[in-house]
Design an enzyme around this catalytic site. Sequence first.
Site, PDB file in Angstrom:
ATOM      1  N   THR A  42      -1.366   9.455  33.434  1.00  0.00           N
ATOM      2  CA  THR A  42      -2.775  10.022  33.642  1.00  0.00           C
ATOM      3  C   THR A  42      -3.705   8.529  34.155  1.00  0.00           C
ATOM      4  OG1 THR A  42      -4.671  10.576  34.192  1.00  0.00           O
ATOM      5  CG2 THR A  42      -3.863  10.342  31.470  1.00  0.00           C
ATOM      6  N   ASP A  43      -4.510   8.378  35.444  1.00  0.00           N
ATOM      7  CA  ASP A  43      -4.590   7.385  35.823  1.00  0.00           C
ATOM      8  C   ASP A  43      -5.496   6.921  34.702  1.00  0.00           C
ATOM      9  OD1 ASP A  43      -6.694   9.086  36.554  1.00  0.00           O
ATOM     10  OD2 ASP A  43      -7.227   8.662  38.546  1.00  0.00           O
ATOM     11  N   GLU A  44      -6.579   8.014  33.873  1.00  0.00           N
ATOM     12  CA  GLU A  44      -7.038   8.079  32.930  1.00  0.00           C
ATOM     13  C   GLU A  44      -7.320   6.682  31.437  1.00  0.00           C
ATOM     14  OE1 GLU A  44      -9.186  11.316  31.473  1.00  0.00           O
ATOM     15  OE2 GLU A  44      -9.741  12.051  33.215  1.00  0.00           O
TER      16      GLU A  44
ATOM     17  N   TYR B 103      -8.858  12.327  24.418  1.00  0.00           N
ATOM     18  CA  TYR B 103      -7.115  12.194  26.140  1.00  0.00           C
ATOM     19  C   TYR B 103      -6.801  11.073  26.228  1.00  0.00           C
ATOM     20  CZ  TYR B 103      -4.923  14.158  30.086  1.00  0.00           C
ATOM     21  OH  TYR B 103      -4.115  13.964  30.915  1.00  0.00           O
TER      22      TYR B 103
ATOM     23  N   LYS C 298      -3.155  10.032  25.789  1.00  0.00           N
ATOM     24  CA  LYS C 298      -2.042   9.245  26.704  1.00  0.00           C
ATOM     25  C   LYS C 298      -0.934   8.042  27.255  1.00  0.00           C
ATOM     26  CE  LYS C 298      -0.904  12.403  29.585  1.00  0.00           C
ATOM     27  NZ  LYS C 298       0.329  13.460  29.512  1.00  0.00           N
TER      28      LYS C 298
HETATM   29  P1  NAD Z   1      -2.586  22.193  31.393  1.00  0.00           P
HETATM   30  O1  NAD Z   1      -2.864  21.966  30.116  1.00  0.00           O
HETATM   31  O2  NAD Z   1      -2.946  23.066  32.269  1.00  0.00           O
HETATM   32  O3  NAD Z   1      -1.067  21.864  30.889  1.00  0.00           O
HETATM   33  C1  NAD Z   1      -0.315  21.668  29.390  1.00  0.00           C
HETATM   34  C2  NAD Z   1       0.617  22.839  29.339  1.00  0.00           C
HETATM   35  O4  NAD Z   1       1.631  21.916  28.097  1.00  0.00           O
HETATM   36  C3  NAD Z   1       0.947  24.187  28.498  1.00  0.00           C
HETATM   37  O5  NAD Z   1       1.244  24.704  29.801  1.00  0.00           O
HETATM   38  C4  NAD Z   1       0.998  23.945  27.238  1.00  0.00           C
HETATM   39  O6  NAD Z   1       0.901  25.106  27.121  1.00  0.00           O
HETATM   40  C5  NAD Z   1       1.776  22.983  27.099  1.00  0.00           C
HETATM   41  N1  NAD Z   1       1.979  22.304  25.884  1.00  0.00           N
HETATM   42  C6  NAD Z   1       0.630  21.680  25.190  1.00  0.00           C
HETATM   43  N2  NAD Z   1       1.591  21.414  23.631  1.00  0.00           N
HETATM   44  C7  NAD Z   1       2.957  21.546  23.627  1.00  0.00           C
HETATM   45  C8  NAD Z   1       3.528  21.402  22.846  1.00  0.00           C
HETATM   46  N3  NAD Z   1       2.850  21.058  21.542  1.00  0.00           N
HETATM   47  N4  NAD Z   1       5.090  21.854  22.925  1.00  0.00           N
HETATM   48  C9  NAD Z   1       4.906  22.228  24.265  1.00  0.00           C
HETATM   49  N5  NAD Z   1       4.010  22.679  24.873  1.00  0.00           N
HETATM   50  C10 NAD Z   1       2.664  22.645  24.692  1.00  0.00           C
HETATM   51  O7  NAD Z   1      -2.257  20.412  31.700  1.00  0.00           O
HETATM   52  P2  NAD Z   1      -1.542  19.626  33.395  1.00  0.00           P
HETATM   53  O8  NAD Z   1      -3.079  19.907  33.812  1.00  0.00           O
HETATM   54  O9  NAD Z   1      -1.035  20.878  34.140  1.00  0.00           O
HETATM   55  O10 NAD Z   1      -1.360  18.606  32.695  1.00  0.00           O
HETATM   56  C11 NAD Z   1      -0.002  17.971  33.020  1.00  0.00           C
HETATM   57  C12 NAD Z   1       1.146  16.682  32.444  1.00  0.00           C
HETATM   58  O11 NAD Z   1      -0.301  16.252  34.108  1.00  0.00           O
HETATM   59  C13 NAD Z   1      -0.197  16.705  31.169  1.00  0.00           C
HETATM   60  O12 NAD Z   1       0.079  15.664  31.121  1.00  0.00           O
HETATM   61  C14 NAD Z   1      -1.575  15.401  31.957  1.00  0.00           C
HETATM   62  O13 NAD Z   1      -1.896  14.843  31.021  1.00  0.00           O
HETATM   63  C15 NAD Z   1      -1.156  15.432  32.987  1.00  0.00           C
HETATM   64  N6  NAD Z   1      -1.691  14.836  34.639  1.00  0.00           N
HETATM   65  C16 NAD Z   1      -2.477  15.889  34.596  1.00  0.00           C
HETATM   66  C17 NAD Z   1      -3.850  15.878  36.254  1.00  0.00           C
HETATM   67  C18 NAD Z   1      -4.619  17.214  36.257  1.00  0.00           C
HETATM   68  O14 NAD Z   1      -5.469  16.632  36.610  1.00  0.00           O
HETATM   69  N7  NAD Z   1      -5.020  18.341  35.753  1.00  0.00           N
HETATM   70  C19 NAD Z   1      -3.319  14.603  36.305  1.00  0.00           C
HETATM   71  C20 NAD Z   1      -2.795  13.186  35.914  1.00  0.00           C
HETATM   72  C21 NAD Z   1      -1.465  13.500  34.988  1.00  0.00           C
HETATM   73  O1  DAU Z   2      -7.319  12.055  36.311  1.00  0.00           O
HETATM   74  C1  DAU Z   2      -6.520  13.100  35.746  1.00  0.00           C
HETATM   75  C2  DAU Z   2      -6.868  13.663  35.137  1.00  0.00           C
HETATM   76  O2  DAU Z   2      -7.503  13.911  35.573  1.00  0.00           O
HETATM   77  C3  DAU Z   2      -5.658  14.234  34.030  1.00  0.00           C
HETATM   78  O3  DAU Z   2      -5.717  13.073  33.292  1.00  0.00           O
HETATM   79  C4  DAU Z   2      -7.292  15.577  32.912  1.00  0.00           C
HETATM   80  O4  DAU Z   2      -5.847  15.433  32.810  1.00  0.00           O
HETATM   81  C5  DAU Z   2      -7.431  15.977  34.281  1.00  0.00           C
HETATM   82  O5  DAU Z   2      -8.581  17.177  33.198  1.00  0.00           O
HETATM   83  C6  DAU Z   2      -8.891  15.071  35.087  1.00  0.00           C
HETATM   84  O6  DAU Z   2      -9.367  15.185  34.054  1.00  0.00           O
HETATM   85  P1  DAU Z   2     -11.486  14.909  34.197  1.00  0.00           P
HETATM   86  O7  DAU Z   2     -11.845  14.545  32.986  1.00  0.00           O
HETATM   87  O8  DAU Z   2     -11.220  13.871  35.677  1.00  0.00           O
HETATM   88  O9  DAU Z   2     -11.010  16.059  34.983  1.00  0.00           O
HETATM   89  P2  DAU Z   2     -12.648  17.273  34.655  1.00  0.00           P
HETATM   90  O10 DAU Z   2     -12.004  18.617  35.086  1.00  0.00           O
HETATM   91  O11 DAU Z   2     -12.478  17.716  33.262  1.00  0.00           O
HETATM   92  O12 DAU Z   2     -13.703  16.243  35.465  1.00  0.00           O
HETATM   93  C7  DAU Z   2     -13.545  16.216  37.005  1.00  0.00           C
HETATM   94  C8  DAU Z   2     -14.965  15.573  37.056  1.00  0.00           C
HETATM   95  O13 DAU Z   2     -15.873  15.989  36.491  1.00  0.00           O
HETATM   96  C9  DAU Z   2     -15.422  14.559  36.040  1.00  0.00           C
HETATM   97  O14 DAU Z   2     -16.461  13.697  36.247  1.00  0.00           O
HETATM   98  C10 DAU Z   2     -16.369  15.197  34.704  1.00  0.00           C
HETATM   99  C11 DAU Z   2     -16.934  15.951  35.878  1.00  0.00           C
HETATM  100  N1  DAU Z   2     -17.624  17.671  35.421  1.00  0.00           N
HETATM  101  C12 DAU Z   2     -16.238  18.763  34.426  1.00  0.00           C
HETATM  102  C13 DAU Z   2     -17.092  19.326  34.183  1.00  0.00           C
HETATM  103  C14 DAU Z   2     -15.749  20.208  33.961  1.00  0.00           C
HETATM  104  C15 DAU Z   2     -19.087  18.252  35.395  1.00  0.00           C
HETATM  105  O15 DAU Z   2     -19.617  17.628  36.341  1.00  0.00           O
HETATM  106  N2  DAU Z   2     -19.128  19.609  35.392  1.00  0.00           N
HETATM  107  C16 DAU Z   2     -17.985  20.456  34.001  1.00  0.00           C
HETATM  108  O16 DAU Z   2     -18.298  21.287  34.112  1.00  0.00           O
END
Ligand code: NAD
Ligand code: DAU
Length: 360
Positions: A138-140, A163, A167
């Site tokens: 992730t970019d985070e 988090y 990562k």
């Molecule tokens: P998600 O939370 O929707 O899904 C995570 C999945 O991992 C779930 O199906 C969960 O059951 C499984 N999991 C959790 N712990 C586990 C374990 N111990 N063993 C096996 N399976 C397990 O997450 P997502 O949003 O789909 O993100 C997927 C990946 O992409 C993550 O690594 C996250 O850091 C990365 N990522 C997410 C975003 C985003 O915007 N959502 C952006 C950049 C990177």
């Molecule tokens: O940038 C990549 C990341 O994006 C991934 O690595 C993470 O897994 C994914 O959850 C996401 O993280 P963020 O913290 O950016 O996403 P989130 O949807 O939780 O929040 C997006 C923005 O909105 C953040 O600035 C917080 C804000 N927010 C979020 C929620 C849930 C609110 O203002 N209100 C809310 O209720």
Amino acid sequence: MTDTFTPRALLVTGGAGFIGSNFIHSFMAGNPGCRVVNLDVLTYAGNLKNLAGVEKDPSYRFVRGDICDASLVASILAEENIDAVVHFAAESHVDRSITGPEIFVRTNVLGTQVLLEESRKHRDARGGEPFRYLQVSTDEVYGSLGPTGFFTEETPLAANSPYSASKAGGDLLVRAYHETYGFPALTTRCSNNYGPFHFPEKLIPLMIHNILARRPLPVYGDGLNVRDWLHVQDHARAVETVLKKGKPGEVYNIGGHNEWKNIDIVNLVCDLLDQRLGRGAGESRSLITFVKDRPGHDRRYAIDAGKIKRELGWEPAYTFEQGIAETIDWYLANQEWVAEVTSGAYRDYYDRQYGERGEA
Ligand code: NAD
Ligand code: DAU
């Protein structure tokens, strides 16, 4: 660009989650005949319904299990003769990491190390056969930007939440396995994804969910934090591109050049839903409630995705206008899915969070 690698038996971890399931759908559609094994423990965020349509395909197999279970991982790698691993499984929600960091370290750091170690031993046992491991990050991990500039692959890691720290820990282990053992690992770091199957604890699906129920729309702090939004199918395609064409040991940033302030995204989602629901102009915006800021809230993320475009030819296909409209329509058409994932464990969590803030 290195020669194209063609996986024959792929292990996907976390394939029942948001991005993993989108990836499995697109990868299987484009790579018929490649074996795909999905290892997922099914936490609150994992849902097998996300995989409807692929589960009967004979080249697909689901294994319910934990990436921290070394003997299970080893047995899957050996019995399926896996030649590629794409590691999505994680605890992914920043807010949850603030209230309960331990599981984040277990899954995102220890789980990654187990997967790396078992993959390394498996690859060694296969002799010189091609093998690849891709870490979905992730970019985070780069921390927070000021009003200008972009994250590049050279930006130092400066994670600010439990988090992102977990990562970053996983990413450093990947780097160490490449440097120490010559393990062929690649890392991708993507910005915020949106699209179908996004769990409604994250900003966009949470807002859609609350607008439909006419519940308050919690915007953290001043609402001016910036995120760079990318359609999940563009991310899935980027991961496949890096797996096949990337250079082991390298990091590739993935992003949409699509920066939005949170409050602008929330306003947009309100207006698009008002149009679709036949509500009056501004009706849903009136639900917006500014709440206490997320501790350690990163101000701005923005990705420089020049390397993956230059070296591997990837760029986003979705415009945001198209992607957000399709996403809202998907949620409207899939209310049963939403009802299911927001019941049970998630419901308890949700009520606890918002009950504490007195907004529910
Ligand atoms: P998600 O939370 O929707 O899904 C995570 C999945 O991992 C779930 O199906 C969960 O059951 C499984 N999991 C959790 N712990 C586990 C374990 N111990 N063993 C096996 N399976 C397990 O997450 P997502 O949003 O789909 O993100 C997927 C990946 O992409 C993550 O690594 C996250 O850091 C990365 N990522 C997410 C975003 C985003 O915007 N959502 C952006 C950049 C990177
Ligand atoms: O940038 C990549 C990341 O994006 C991934 O690595 C993470 O897994 C994914 O959850 C996401 O993280 P963020 O913290 O950016 O996403 P989130 O949807 O939780 O929040 C997006 C923005 O909105 C953040 O600035 C917080 C804000 N927010 C979020 C929620 C849930 C609110 O203002 N209100 C809310 O209720």
